[in-house]
Design a protein around this motif. Structure first.
Motif, PDB file in Angstrom:
ATOM      1  N   LYS A 533       0.791  -1.104  -0.022  1.00 41.07           N
ATOM      2  CA  LYS A 533       0.042  -0.038  -0.224  1.00 41.07           C
ATOM      3  C   LYS A 533       0.631   1.120  -0.019  1.00 41.07           C
ATOM      4  CE  LYS A 533      -0.639   0.028   5.037  1.00 41.07           C
ATOM      5  NZ  LYS A 533      -1.657   0.090   6.037  1.00 41.07           N
ATOM      6  N   SER A 534       2.031   1.116   0.491  1.00 41.22           N
ATOM      7  CA  SER A 534       3.052   2.457   0.633  1.00 41.22           C
ATOM      8  C   SER A 534       3.858   2.353  -0.687  1.00 41.22           C
ATOM      9  CB  SER A 534       3.906   2.321   2.016  1.00 41.22           C
ATOM     10  OG  SER A 534       4.560   1.215   1.391  1.00 41.22           O
ATOM     11  N   THR A 642       7.878  -1.372  -2.109  1.00 44.75           N
ATOM     12  CA  THR A 642       7.292  -0.799  -1.131  1.00 44.75           C
ATOM     13  C   THR A 642       8.393   0.138  -0.390  1.00 44.75           C
ATOM     14  OG1 THR A 642       6.302  -0.830   1.468  1.00 44.75           O
ATOM     15  CG2 THR A 642       8.023  -2.194   0.770  1.00 44.75           C
ATOM     16  N   ASP A 644       7.729   1.111   2.784  1.00 47.38           N
ATOM     17  CA  ASP A 644       7.922   0.746   4.179  1.00 47.38           C
ATOM     18  C   ASP A 644       8.962  -0.043   4.498  1.00 47.38           C
ATOM     19  OD1 ASP A 644       7.256  -0.221   6.378  1.00 47.38           O
ATOM     20  OD2 ASP A 644       5.196  -0.426   6.425  1.00 47.38           O
TER      21      ASP A 644
END
Length: 728
Positions: A533-534, A642, A644
């Motif tokens: 999602k990041s 990502t 993250d």
């Protein structure tokens, strides 16, 4: 009398591709063909006119091409039974029809059916402009000492006239009462064997209702066809199933007849009479059915000796290679690189002939593309070889030194595995890469490439071995040219140390099932890319497009795209899917993606489809992605996109694959790109190498202990220090 003149052109035998055990067919002129009741008739007992027509057409072709053909046919009893049943029905009263009695004696059936069977053959052959003749014999005939001379005189006269003799046992007046009371003549199988020996036939073909002799009943999935029968090897291992519901002998009788004929010098092939062109294919030398030959024992010994000799010689050469200095081994590689560049025109000429032959044969475009050595490919290969030559010498490299006790030092060092067997398909450049890595790592090498690149492999092998000095031996690298030799090599677990198959999933699976030798490779390339999602979606688009589109057929290309559920219907994801579709990628959805995006649904994540297809699925979080990959993946290469760092680290540590990436395309999983110089393949196993396998993956370790007279003596006088020492 001698043999008739040979007219027409015999069946062409391609000696480059013919199975070595069938090479004798090029000298065949006189053939006995035996066709069984199960082939002549259908399951309902009626004549199988389609199979009879195909048989007669093949005999016509052989007759025209100058072969002398003798046919032994069954089926008269079946034809007679059909006719008697018909006569019985039309002459039966209504009361008789209520309780029909349809049991007829075999002799009556034979007497009625023989003329009908011969009439059908005569009609079929007449349509093909072939003349046939009928000869009925019994076991008593062969007991007459004068019968053999009379038989040969008649048959040789017919063959000189290009007439096809049709033999059948005269069951109507046969005096035999017990099965196998005279094993030399019990049924038409034994009759065919008897005639083949009596008439000096070059080959006996027995057509049956199965492909040949199996190690067990053909219906048993564990049974395997036996291509060459050796009594000492197969005689006690075979379990015969039930014979066909028609006919007399079954497979056991065929084997006995075939073994009898072979012992008298007549080769025999038992093959299916249900398949088209079977006789023609046998005469082309194709590996069809089961062969019985009186030299089969020596072939088996010779084949094993040849395979073993190749492996043992390669090992001896590898030991001489290991004795050379690092600079001497390096010079061999540099000489190979120079030789390849000097012979580039010759290599590409041979390669172009392979490519043209593959195109003419209708091979898939993707395979032809892998075969082609494009402009600049030889230069790139030479550059790769020089990079391998410049690598640190891996042989005898010390990994660990430990002081075990005073003046007693333990060392662990690298050493070559020994002899490698590499089986690869279509790509001749693989031969160069593998040979270079084997030389650098000090291993002996046996190579088997695909027949479609036969010329390319042969010229590359010649150039490479030509650069190997005599002090090592050119048989350091052996080129296996026959597919048959592979089976023999796979049995040599005492002299071959590692098998590396490079090719299709089926090839790798077959190799693993066929040998006790350790196999290094991967059977699937189900690679995942997970967009967290990041993720930076511009970065994600670049990586996903490259992972899928750069080379879709590669084993490190993306097969499954996992996306965090929060990105569903986001602009970035929509743009990415549009770009994939523009490149021709077909997107399939798992249950969630299918429901949300209405894309075609696929119910299994481990499936076969086009290399331009991609499975899309949404997951809840990074842990769900990890679990999905560990369940459905093939442990090849998987990637997370990502920003993250915590999610990235969890992914890198918990995904159980050979290669795990963060923010990089799966296409980087390659030996050359990793700086290994080249690779022999990519391993998804856990022993002993994993990922792209370069020089290090072709090495094992050995333990060296340097002492000064120490003994164990119950450990009474030894003071263990176990101190790490610096590497020298």
């Amino acid at each position: 009398m001698g043999r008739g003149g040979i007219g027409g052109r015999p069946v062409a035998v391609d000696m480059e591709t013919v199975d070595s055990t069938r090479a004798f067919v090029r000298d065949v002129k006189r053939i006995v063909i035996k066709v069984g009741t199960a082939v002549v008739t259908g399951q309902d007992g009626r004549l199988a006119m389609g199979r009879l027509g195909s048989l007669c057409e093949q005999i016509k072709q052989l007759n025209f091409q100058g072969y002398e053909v003798i046919l032994v046919t069954s089926g008269a009893v079946g034809v007679g039974r059909q006719r008697l049943q018909y006569r019985k029905l039309i002459h039966s009263s209504f009361a008789d029809l209520q309780n029909p009695q349809m049991h007829f004696g075999g002799k009556a059936c034979a007497a009625v059916g023989q003329s009908g069977l011969m009439a059908i053959y005569d009609t079929l052959f007449s349509q093909l402009d072939i003349t046939s003749s009928q000869l009925l014999v019994t076991d008593r005939d062969f007991k007459d000492p004068n019968f053999g001379d009379q038989l040969r005189e008649t048959i040789f006269s017919l063959l000189d006239l290009k007439v096809v003799p049709l033999f059948n046992e005269n069951d109507a007046i046969s005096s035999r009462r017990q099965p196998h009371e005279d094993p030399s003549f019990w049924d038409n199988d034994s009759l065919a064997a008897l005639l083949a020996a009596e008439l000096d036939a070059d080959l006996l073909v027995i057509l049956s209702d199965v492909d040949g002799l199996y190690s067990g009943p053909p219906s048993d999935p564990q049974s395997k066809i036996i291509h060459t029968y050796i009594n000492e090897k197969h005689g006690k291992l075979i379990n015969f199933g039930e014979k066909s519901s028609v006919g007399r002998g079954g497979m056991e009788a065929k084997v006995a007849a075939a073994a009898n004929a072979a012992s008298k010098g007549v080769p025999v092939v038992i093959a299916s009479g249900f398949e088209p062109e079977r006789i023609i294919k046998v005469l082309k030398g194709e590996k069809i059915g089961t062969l019985f030959h009186n030299a089969a024992n020596s072939w088996e010994a010779s084949k094993e000796a040849t395979a073993r000799e190749m492996a043992v010689t390669a090992r001896d050469c590898s030991r001489r290679l290991q004795k050379l200095s690092s600079d001497e081994r390096k010079k061999i590689l540099l000489d190979i690189a120079d030789a390849l560049e000097a012979n580039e025109d010759l290599i590409r000429s041979e390669n172009e002939m392979d490519v043209e032959a593959a195109q003419d044969a209708g091979y898939e475009k993707s395979l032809v593309a892998r075969m082609r050595l494009k402009q600049g490919k030889i230069t790139n290969l030479a550059r790769s070889i020089r990079a391998i030559a410049d690598m640190e010498d891996p042989i005898a490299h010390t990994l660990k030194r430990t002081e075990v006790a005073k003046d007693l030092v333990f060392e662990k060092t690298y050493c070559p595995l020994g002899v490698l067997l590499i089986i690869f398909e279509s790509r001749p450049d693989a031969l160069v890469q593998i040979a270079s890595l084997a030389i650098r790592s000090g291993n002996g090498l046996l190579l088997k490439g695909g027949k479609e690149a036969m010329r390319s492999n042969a010229i590359l092998h010649k150039i490479i071995t030509g650069a190997i000095p005599d002090v090592v031996g050119k048989k350091l690298i052996g080129l296996v040219t026959s597919k048959d030799e592979i089976a023999d090599l796979l049995m040599l677990d005492d002299v071959i140390d590692l098998v590396i198959p490079r090719g299709s999933k089926n090839l790798i699976s077959q190799i693993k099932e066929s040998t006790k030798i350790p196999v290094l490779g991967h059977s699937d390339g189900i690679c995942h890319v997970y967009i967290d999602k990041s993720a930076d979606m511009e970065m994600a688009k670049r990586i996903v497009m490259d992972a899928k589109v750069d080379y879709p057929a590669a084993c490190n290309a993306m097969e499954t795209l996992l996306v965090h559920k929060d990105l569903n219907k986001s602009e970035g994801l929509d743009d990415l899917l549009v770009e994939l579709e523009k490149e021709g990628v077909v997107i399939y959805g798992g249950p969630v993606a299918h429901n949300k995006l209405k894309v075609p649904k696929v119910d299994s994540f481990h499936h076969e489809y086009s290399s331009m297809a991609c499975t899309l699925e949404f997951v809840d979080d990074v842990q769900s992605a990890i679990d999905h990959i560990n369940r459905y993946g093939s442990a090849h290469t998987d990637c997370i996109i990502t920003t993250d760092e915590k999610a990235a680290e969890a992914f890198l540590q918990q995904v159980d694959s050979a290669a795990v990436f963060h923010n990089a395309s799966t296409r980087f999983c390659d030996g050359t790109r990793f700086g290994l110089g080249a690779e022999v393949g990519i391993s998804t196993g856990r022993i002993h190498a994993r990922g792209p396998v370069g020089v290090d993956g072709l090495l094992t370790t050995r333990c060296i202990l340097r002492g000064s007279g120490q003994v164990v003596n119950g450990d009474k006088g030894v003071v263990y220090t176990h101190k790490d020492l610096p590497l020298e």
